[in-house]
Design a protein around this motif. Sequence first.
Motif, mmCIF file in Angstrom:
data_model
loop_
_atom_site.group_PDB
_atom_site.id
_atom_site.type_symbol
_atom_site.label_atom_id
_atom_site.label_comp_id
_atom_site.label_asym_id
_atom_site.label_seq_id
_atom_site.Cartn_x
_atom_site.Cartn_y
_atom_site.Cartn_z
ATOM 1 N N ALA A 230 4.465 2.391 -4.257
ATOM 2 C CA ALA A 230 4.648 2.244 -5.702
ATOM 3 C C ALA A 230 5.188 3.531 -6.320
ATOM 4 O O ALA A 230 6.072 3.497 -7.193
ATOM 5 N N TRP A 231 4.678 4.667 -5.846
ATOM 6 C CA TRP A 231 5.161 5.945 -6.371
ATOM 7 C C TRP A 231 6.637 6.155 -6.021
ATOM 8 O O TRP A 231 7.422 6.607 -6.855
ATOM 9 N N GLN A 232 7.002 5.811 -4.805
ATOM 10 C CA GLN A 232 8.394 5.945 -4.388
ATOM 11 C C GLN A 232 9.306 5.035 -5.206
ATOM 12 O O GLN A 232 10.383 5.433 -5.653
ATOM 13 N N SER A 233 8.864 3.818 -5.464
ATOM 14 C CA SER A 233 9.710 2.853 -6.157
ATOM 15 C C SER A 233 9.930 3.203 -7.619
ATOM 16 O O SER A 233 10.950 2.819 -8.203
ATOM 17 N N SER A 234 8.996 3.932 -8.212
ATOM 18 C CA SER A 234 9.144 4.293 -9.630
ATOM 19 C C SER A 234 9.990 5.549 -9.814
ATOM 20 O O SER A 234 10.098 6.070 -10.928
ATOM 21 N N ALA B 28 0.800 -3.643 9.291
ATOM 22 C CA ALA B 28 0.010 -3.712 8.059
ATOM 23 C C ALA B 28 0.419 -2.597 7.094
ATOM 24 O O ALA B 28 0.507 -2.815 5.876
ATOM 25 N N LEU B 29 0.674 -1.409 7.621
ATOM 26 C CA LEU B 29 1.076 -0.291 6.760
ATOM 27 C C LEU B 29 2.486 -0.487 6.215
ATOM 28 O O LEU B 29 2.770 -0.133 5.059
ATOM 29 N N ILE B 30 3.388 -1.040 7.030
ATOM 30 C CA ILE B 30 4.743 -1.334 6.535
ATOM 31 C C ILE B 30 4.673 -2.336 5.391
ATOM 32 O O ILE B 30 5.312 -2.161 4.341
ATOM 33 N N ALA B 31 3.885 -3.398 5.582
ATOM 34 C CA ALA B 31 3.743 -4.408 4.529
ATOM 35 C C ALA B 31 3.164 -3.785 3.264
ATOM 36 O O ALA B 31 3.599 -4.099 2.146
ATOM 37 N N ALA B 32 2.188 -2.873 3.419
ATOM 38 C CA ALA B 32 1.585 -2.223 2.253
ATOM 39 C C ALA B 32 2.597 -1.353 1.521
ATOM 40 O O ALA B 32 2.693 -1.399 0.281
ATOM 41 N N ALA B 33 3.344 -0.543 2.260
ATOM 42 C CA ALA B 33 4.334 0.336 1.625
ATOM 43 C C ALA B 33 5.406 -0.468 0.905
ATOM 44 O O ALA B 33 5.792 -0.139 -0.229
ATOM 45 N N TRP B 34 5.904 -1.523 1.542
ATOM 46 C CA TRP B 34 6.948 -2.337 0.913
ATOM 47 C C TRP B 34 6.414 -3.122 -0.281
ATOM 48 O O TRP B 34 7.087 -3.247 -1.300
ATOM 49 N N LEU B 35 5.181 -3.629 -0.163
ATOM 50 C CA LEU B 35 4.589 -4.333 -1.295
ATOM 51 C C LEU B 35 4.378 -3.374 -2.460
ATOM 52 O O LEU B 35 4.596 -3.738 -3.626
ATOM 53 N N GLY B 36 3.966 -2.160 -2.145
ATOM 54 C CA GLY B 36 3.817 -1.159 -3.201
ATOM 55 C C GLY B 36 5.141 -0.856 -3.876
ATOM 56 O O GLY B 36 5.201 -0.703 -5.108
ATOM 57 N N GLN B 37 6.217 -0.785 -3.100
ATOM 58 C CA GLN B 37 7.535 -0.560 -3.684
ATOM 59 C C GLN B 37 7.935 -1.709 -4.608
ATOM 60 O O GLN B 37 8.494 -1.481 -5.689
ATOM 61 N N ALA B 38 7.657 -2.925 -4.182
ATOM 62 C CA ALA B 38 8.011 -4.086 -5.005
ATOM 63 C C ALA B 38 7.237 -4.080 -6.321
ATOM 64 O O ALA B 38 7.808 -4.299 -7.398
ATOM 65 N N ILE B 39 5.942 -3.824 -6.254
ATOM 66 C CA ILE B 39 5.131 -3.815 -7.475
ATOM 67 C C ILE B 39 5.503 -2.617 -8.338
ATOM 68 O O ILE B 39 5.537 -2.716 -9.580
ATOM 69 N N GLY B 40 5.791 -1.491 -7.701
ATOM 70 C CA GLY B 40 6.211 -0.313 -8.459
ATOM 71 C C GLY B 40 7.502 -0.546 -9.205
ATOM 72 O O GLY B 40 7.705 -0.002 -10.302
ATOM 73 N N ARG B 41 8.389 -1.324 -8.653
ATOM 74 C CA ARG B 41 9.643 -1.632 -9.346
ATOM 75 C C ARG B 41 9.398 -2.565 -10.528
ATOM 76 O O ARG B 41 9.987 -2.411 -11.601
ATOM 77 N N LEU C 142 3.405 5.429 -14.522
ATOM 78 C CA LEU C 142 2.734 6.487 -13.778
ATOM 79 C C LEU C 142 1.362 6.052 -13.269
ATOM 80 O O LEU C 142 0.843 6.617 -12.299
ATOM 81 N N VAL C 143 0.772 5.052 -13.916
ATOM 82 C CA VAL C 143 -0.562 4.615 -13.497
ATOM 83 C C VAL C 143 -0.503 3.529 -12.425
ATOM 84 O O VAL C 143 -1.545 3.154 -11.875
ATOM 85 N N THR C 144 0.695 3.018 -12.137
ATOM 86 C CA THR C 144 0.800 1.922 -11.176
ATOM 87 C C THR C 144 0.327 2.338 -9.792
ATOM 88 O O THR C 144 -0.450 1.622 -9.147
ATOM 89 N N THR D 139 8.032 -9.574 4.117
ATOM 90 C CA THR D 139 9.254 -10.282 3.707
ATOM 91 C C THR D 139 9.236 -10.583 2.213
ATOM 92 O O THR D 139 10.240 -10.401 1.509
ATOM 93 N N THR D 140 8.114 -11.055 1.713
ATOM 94 C CA THR D 140 7.981 -11.315 0.282
ATOM 95 C C THR D 140 8.194 -10.035 -0.523
ATOM 96 O O THR D 140 8.856 -10.042 -1.567
ATOM 97 N N ALA D 141 7.668 -8.933 -0.045
ATOM 98 C CA ALA D 141 7.833 -7.658 -0.741
ATOM 99 C C ALA D 141 9.297 -7.255 -0.815
ATOM 100 O O ALA D 141 9.781 -6.794 -1.863
ATOM 101 N N VAL D 142 10.038 -7.433 0.278
ATOM 102 C CA VAL D 142 11.459 -7.086 0.293
ATOM 103 C C VAL D 142 12.233 -7.958 -0.693
ATOM 104 O O VAL D 142 13.100 -7.462 -1.446
ATOM 105 N N LEU D 143 11.938 -9.246 -0.717
ATOM 106 C CA LEU D 143 12.626 -10.141 -1.651
ATOM 107 C C LEU D 143 12.322 -9.780 -3.100
ATOM 108 O O LEU D 143 13.214 -9.818 -3.964
ATOM 109 N N LEU D 144 11.094 -9.429 -3.388
ATOM 110 C CA LEU D 144 10.749 -9.012 -4.748
ATOM 111 C C LEU D 144 11.463 -7.722 -5.127
ATOM 112 O O LEU D 144 11.927 -7.561 -6.265
ATOM 113 N N LEU D 145 11.569 -6.821 -4.173
ATOM 114 C CA LEU D 145 12.209 -5.543 -4.444
ATOM 115 C C LEU D 145 13.710 -5.706 -4.685
ATOM 116 O O LEU D 145 14.303 -5.001 -5.509
#
Length: 429
Positions: free
Chosen positions: A64-68, A137-150, A155-157, A218-224
């Motif tokens: 999420a931090w990276q995506s913002s 699991a960590l890849i999915a977490a990082a990518w999901l965080g990027q999607a939600i961060g976008r 700053l609080v995300t 996969t869902t995280a990548v599509l959202l991103l």
Amino acid sequence: MSRVLRIELRRSAALGTALILLVIGTISLYFAEGIEFASGWMQLAMSQRLYLALLWPLALAAGAWQSSREHRSKVGELFASTPRPRAHRMVPTLGAMAIAVVCGYLAMGIAGGLWIIGTARYFPVSVFVVTAVGALALIAAAWLGQAIGRLLPSLVTAPALGVAGLALLLLIPGATRPRGWLALVFSPIYEMNMPGAYATVPGRASLSQAIWLAALATTAVLLLASGGWRLRVAAVLPVVLGATLAIAIMPRDNRYVTDAVDQAAMALVCADDEPRVCVSRVHSGLLADVTSPARQGLTILAKLPGAPTQVHEDTTTYPDVYPVWHDDVALVRIVTGESVTAADVVSAAFQTPPQCDRPTASADSLAAAYWLIGTQPVASDSPDLAEAVARWEALRAAPAAEAQAQVVALRTAALTCTTDSNILSRSAR
């Protein structure tokens, strides 16, 4: 593309994420609950999975931090005006974060492996599978965080996601109770705590988890990569299909991983020459350390009629898995990091078969063992030490023939599972 990826690895949150995962993961392995992975490589892989309770939320927050970054730098409109599709621009960042979390996780495993590399000789292929699922699991977490961060560039995300990720992992078991197998599908940490020496993770469990995590990624990548609500709605499809397939594959057995036993890890490996001394394959690296005291114990036991002539590791394990019983074999528990002594072997000769519901009183077995050894009981970790010393003194005070008869009677009662009372207690009065 490779040049852009190298730039992303240097300038994005990737390097910091890898270092954080390595440091937090290694500290957790060594200090959180003691070194629970000392028995072998599977125990290390499962312990790593357990500490995803900390690493998974951290990866989520890092994504999420990276995506913002674009929002913080106020360059979103500038990038949007370029002809290059957003999906293409996201690939290097996705790759950098994936490389970072995987490298951090693997480096954590290497740090743990340094502790056991000298004694852990049994390396089942399933270790790679369990580790790969943890990395996924960590890849999915990082990518999901990027999607939600976008979607929520604030700053609080990132910190909010970290807390929410930890809460999610902790709440999944309760939310799926009493269907523990369902928690195993959606939580990469479930049933990974305190793995026994013969623990394993069945292949179907790993396959089910991998499908769910791949669908989540996969869902995280599509959202991103999405530019409108239609693609965002369509992004839900992979996670729904993945969850359905993962649930269908996972067996409906609660405690599916907790109850799993690796029979190959329990197979005996024996020292050369006689008398025969054997340990389980998972403890084969300790065989040289066990052999000498085991044979000393057998030499002492030779004074006893019908005494054991072999020493095997006691591979009794949960749930109700017992070694084959032989009257001429002394079964000794072996724990990595704890020494086996000749006294342990002599005392084991007075233990009952593993399935016996009338175990020998520890005071009796200690007293009999040390009477044969010829020294006073010194097993300071036994709660019955004082009673054992009293019974040992009574044996020493009795005529040799009478003391021998009592020790033989104790051994006979142990073999036949008839130790319904403290056989040596009368001699202590």
